[in-house]
Scaffold this motif. Structure first.
Motif, PDB file in Angstrom:
ATOM      1  N   GLU A 162      35.406  47.918  21.524  1.00 58.13           N
ATOM      2  CA  GLU A 162      36.272  48.395  22.606  1.00 58.13           C
ATOM      3  C   GLU A 162      35.917  49.839  22.925  1.00 58.13           C
ATOM      4  OE1 GLU A 162      40.987  48.899  23.836  1.00 58.13           O
ATOM      5  OE2 GLU A 162      40.467  47.963  21.919  1.00 58.13           O
ATOM      6  N   TYR A 163      35.796  50.134  24.213  1.00 58.51           N
ATOM      7  CA  TYR A 163      35.440  51.489  24.634  1.00 58.51           C
ATOM      8  C   TYR A 163      35.924  51.711  26.059  1.00 58.51           C
ATOM      9  CZ  TYR A 163      32.617  55.747  25.202  1.00 58.51           C
ATOM     10  OH  TYR A 163      32.190  57.049  25.397  1.00 58.51           O
ATOM     11  N   SER A 164      36.684  52.768  26.224  1.00 60.59           N
ATOM     12  CA  SER A 164      37.201  53.126  27.537  1.00 60.59           C
ATOM     13  C   SER A 164      37.732  54.553  27.457  1.00 60.59           C
ATOM     14  CB  SER A 164      38.342  52.182  27.951  1.00 60.59           C
ATOM     15  OG  SER A 164      39.501  52.420  27.147  1.00 60.59           O
ATOM     16  N   LEU A 165      38.297  55.006  28.543  1.00 62.93           N
ATOM     17  CA  LEU A 165      38.867  56.350  28.556  1.00 62.93           C
ATOM     18  C   LEU A 165      40.013  56.504  27.567  1.00 62.93           C
ATOM     19  CD1 LEU A 165      38.584  56.994  32.357  1.00 62.93           C
ATOM     20  CD2 LEU A 165      37.863  58.639  30.611  1.00 62.93           C
ATOM     21  N   TRP A 166      40.643  55.406  27.170  1.00 62.26           N
ATOM     22  CA  TRP A 166      41.725  55.564  26.189  1.00 62.26           C
ATOM     23  C   TRP A 166      41.367  55.043  24.797  1.00 62.26           C
ATOM     24  CZ3 TRP A 166      46.948  52.541  27.153  1.00 62.26           C
ATOM     25  CH2 TRP A 166      46.765  51.178  26.987  1.00 62.26           C
ATOM     26  N   ARG A 229      50.153  59.565  32.508  1.00 66.74           N
ATOM     27  CA  ARG A 229      48.783  60.079  32.553  1.00 66.74           C
ATOM     28  C   ARG A 229      47.900  59.217  33.457  1.00 66.74           C
ATOM     29  NH1 ARG A 229      46.537  64.908  30.259  1.00 66.74           N
ATOM     30  NH2 ARG A 229      47.566  65.363  28.295  1.00 66.74           N
ATOM     31  N   ILE A 230      48.005  57.916  33.273  1.00 67.97           N
ATOM     32  CA  ILE A 230      47.112  57.004  33.969  1.00 67.97           C
ATOM     33  C   ILE A 230      47.399  56.964  35.465  1.00 67.97           C
ATOM     34  CG2 ILE A 230      46.607  54.530  34.211  1.00 67.97           C
ATOM     35  CD1 ILE A 230      46.655  54.441  31.106  1.00 67.97           C
ATOM     36  N   GLN A 231      48.645  57.129  35.852  1.00 67.34           N
ATOM     37  CA  GLN A 231      48.960  57.161  37.280  1.00 67.34           C
ATOM     38  C   GLN A 231      48.245  58.318  37.978  1.00 67.34           C
ATOM     39  OE1 GLN A 231      53.272  57.128  36.995  1.00 67.34           O
ATOM     40  NE2 GLN A 231      53.369  55.031  37.794  1.00 67.34           N
ATOM     41  N   ALA A 232      48.094  59.428  37.284  1.00 66.69           N
ATOM     42  CA  ALA A 232      47.364  60.560  37.868  1.00 66.69           C
ATOM     43  C   ALA A 232      45.890  60.219  38.047  1.00 66.69           C
ATOM     44  CB  ALA A 232      47.533  61.790  36.988  1.00 66.69           C
ATOM     45  N   PHE A 233      45.310  59.527  37.063  1.00 66.58           N
ATOM     46  CA  PHE A 233      43.915  59.081  37.187  1.00 66.58           C
ATOM     47  C   PHE A 233      43.755  58.112  38.352  1.00 66.58           C
ATOM     48  CE2 PHE A 233      40.892  55.647  36.295  1.00 66.58           C
ATOM     49  CZ  PHE A 233      39.707  56.355  36.174  1.00 66.58           C
ATOM     50  N   THR A 283      29.693  62.732  39.916  1.00 63.76           N
ATOM     51  CA  THR A 283      29.236  64.115  39.932  1.00 63.76           C
ATOM     52  C   THR A 283      29.808  64.860  38.727  1.00 63.76           C
ATOM     53  OG1 THR A 283      31.146  64.911  41.194  1.00 63.76           O
ATOM     54  CG2 THR A 283      29.242  64.054  42.449  1.00 63.76           C
ATOM     55  N   ALA A 284      29.297  66.036  38.486  1.00 61.86           N
ATOM     56  CA  ALA A 284      29.832  66.874  37.409  1.00 61.86           C
ATOM     57  C   ALA A 284      31.301  67.177  37.663  1.00 61.86           C
ATOM     58  CB  ALA A 284      29.023  68.159  37.308  1.00 61.86           C
ATOM     59  N   SER A 285      31.656  67.334  38.925  1.00 63.47           N
ATOM     60  CA  SER A 285      33.056  67.587  39.270  1.00 63.47           C
ATOM     61  C   SER A 285      33.927  66.375  38.963  1.00 63.47           C
ATOM     62  CB  SER A 285      33.172  67.939  40.756  1.00 63.47           C
ATOM     63  OG  SER A 285      34.521  68.111  41.125  1.00 63.47           O
ATOM     64  N   ASP A 286      33.413  65.168  39.263  1.00 62.79           N
ATOM     65  CA  ASP A 286      34.153  63.946  38.929  1.00 62.79           C
ATOM     66  C   ASP A 286      34.429  63.873  37.433  1.00 62.79           C
ATOM     67  OD1 ASP A 286      34.215  62.892  41.533  1.00 62.79           O
ATOM     68  OD2 ASP A 286      32.280  61.877  41.270  1.00 62.79           O
ATOM     69  N   ILE A 287      33.397  64.102  36.636  1.00 60.51           N
ATOM     70  CA  ILE A 287      33.544  64.018  35.183  1.00 60.51           C
ATOM     71  C   ILE A 287      34.549  65.042  34.684  1.00 60.51           C
ATOM     72  CG2 ILE A 287      32.356  64.302  32.975  1.00 60.51           C
ATOM     73  CD1 ILE A 287      31.698  61.705  34.419  1.00 60.51           C
ATOM     74  N   ALA A 288      34.472  66.252  35.185  1.00 59.77           N
ATOM     75  CA  ALA A 288      35.397  67.311  34.757  1.00 59.77           C
ATOM     76  C   ALA A 288      36.833  66.931  35.090  1.00 59.77           C
ATOM     77  CB  ALA A 288      35.011  68.631  35.409  1.00 59.77           C
ATOM     78  N   LEU A 294      42.460  62.559  31.801  1.00 62.15           N
ATOM     79  CA  LEU A 294      42.551  61.674  30.633  1.00 62.15           C
ATOM     80  C   LEU A 294      41.669  62.227  29.518  1.00 62.15           C
ATOM     81  CD1 LEU A 294      42.370  58.135  32.327  1.00 62.15           C
ATOM     82  CD2 LEU A 294      44.396  59.465  31.728  1.00 62.15           C
ATOM     83  N   PRO A 295      42.109  63.302  28.893  1.00 62.76           N
ATOM     84  CA  PRO A 295      41.288  63.920  27.848  1.00 62.76           C
ATOM     85  C   PRO A 295      41.183  63.029  26.620  1.00 62.76           C
ATOM     86  CG  PRO A 295      43.462  64.911  27.892  1.00 62.76           C
ATOM     87  CD  PRO A 295      43.391  64.004  29.091  1.00 62.76           C
ATOM     88  N   VAL A 296      40.134  63.241  25.838  1.00 71.09           N
ATOM     89  CA  VAL A 296      39.939  62.445  24.640  1.00 71.09           C
ATOM     90  C   VAL A 296      41.189  62.519  23.765  1.00 71.09           C
ATOM     91  CG1 VAL A 296      38.799  64.377  23.424  1.00 71.09           C
ATOM     92  CG2 VAL A 296      38.411  62.012  22.675  1.00 71.09           C
TER      93      VAL A 296
END
Length: 316
Positions: A162-166, A229-233, A283-288, A294-296
């Protein structure tokens, strides 16, 4: 050797709610049209229903896919794990019968039996490959150390986790090990079991058989904290003209060239969103921005209940 994004077929077996053969067939037909070449299933998904559905579709349509299936989990009467040669062989034969095949391209040990040396298990799998029953060997939810030991016996083509932002545990060694050994890193649940989509699930609607009903992340107060958190994403995705699901999967692809995400869905429309991630450039901006939203470690609650967590190897 497969498309950038595969299709996880666990939902064909009903763990996220009822489905129909017609709906699954429609999804598989759309997968074929979209160039999705890799299907991921297992003998326990609906007690064989997922495999039967795939086999029936292929027999009717003539479409071919690169199929992976798994064995090693026994759910009844109590959940346990069996990686013995007798059990693995028997399970594989049953899977091949349901799929209508004499060979499957990739075969995983679904969960490692802790007390059985992985070297012994790999020797079993190597014999199955030599006999032409399987094309390649995979392991699921294992540690980097287990992959290292397994690789010393025979090349491991894929490791699934399993691997995702959360759920980022594989960042702590497993992805690096896959890159080192040339092993595909097959990421399941890349949209966080439906949370990183435009259709956020409501636990109040879960059937008693829904896999997520016991997951701590979907139980209050964790669910509401995660939802905020996820609603903001999701809002960020929509504001930039992208679906949340595609953006979440694109993030997985961005993390490592070894990744093959296998989002699970039982509808053609959702699959179309998922596959769009393959052509998405971040983009780098997207990743940032994504990392800020959704920080680690942002998720509240474990990904599995105590019962569900008994099989995956813990290595950190």
């Amino acid at each position: 050797m497969v498309g950038a994004i595969g299709l996880g077929c666990m939902s064909f077996g009903g763990p996220y709610g009822p489905t129909t053969e017609a709906e699954c067939f429609r999804t598989l037909a759309r997968a074929h049209d979209l160039g999705v070449t890799h299907l991921d299933t297992a003998n326990i998904y609906g007690n064989g229903v997922s495999e039967q559905t795939i086999g029936a579709y292929i027999a009717r349509s003539g479409h071919e896919f690169v199929i992976a299936t798994k064995a090693g989990i026994i759910n009844q009467p109590v959940r346990r794990y069996d990686n013995s040669e007798a059990h693995i062989r028997s399970s594989l034969e049953d899977s091949l019968r349901r799929l209508g095949r004499e060979h499957v391209e990739l075969f995983y040990i679904h969960r490692r039996e802790a007390d059985r040396p992985i070297e012994e298990v790999m020797e079993t799998l190597a014999r199955l490959k030599q006999e032409g029953k399987i094309g390649a060997i995979g392991l699921s939810e294992v540690s980097p150390g287990t992959l290292e030991r397994a690789q010393a016996i025979h090349p491991v083509a894929a490791v699934q986790s399993e691997y995702s932002l959360w759920t980022r545990l594989p960042d702590l060694g497993l992805i690096r090990a896959c890159e080192t050994y040339g092993t595909a890193f097959v990421a399941f649940s890349p949209v966080a079991r439906g949370m990183l989509t435009g259709r956020i699930p409501d636990p109040r609607d879960f059937a008693d058989t829904d896999f997520r009903k016991a997951s701590p992340r979907f139980i209050e107060p964790n669910y509401s904290l995660n939802l905020k958190r996820i609603q903001a994403f999701n809002a960020f995705a929509r504001d930039t003209g992208r679906s949340p699901a595609a953006l979440a999967i694109a993030w997985v692809l961005h993390r490592t060239g070894a990744a093959i995400p296998i989002p699970g869905t039982r509808t053609a429309e959702h699959l179309e969103e998922d596959v769009a991630a393959a052509d998405m450039v971040l983009t780098a901006s997207d990743i940032a921005t994504i990392e800020e939203l959704l920080p680690v470690g942002f998720a509240h609650g474990d990904r599995y209940s105590d019962r569900q967590a008994s099989g995956p190897e813990r290595y950190c």
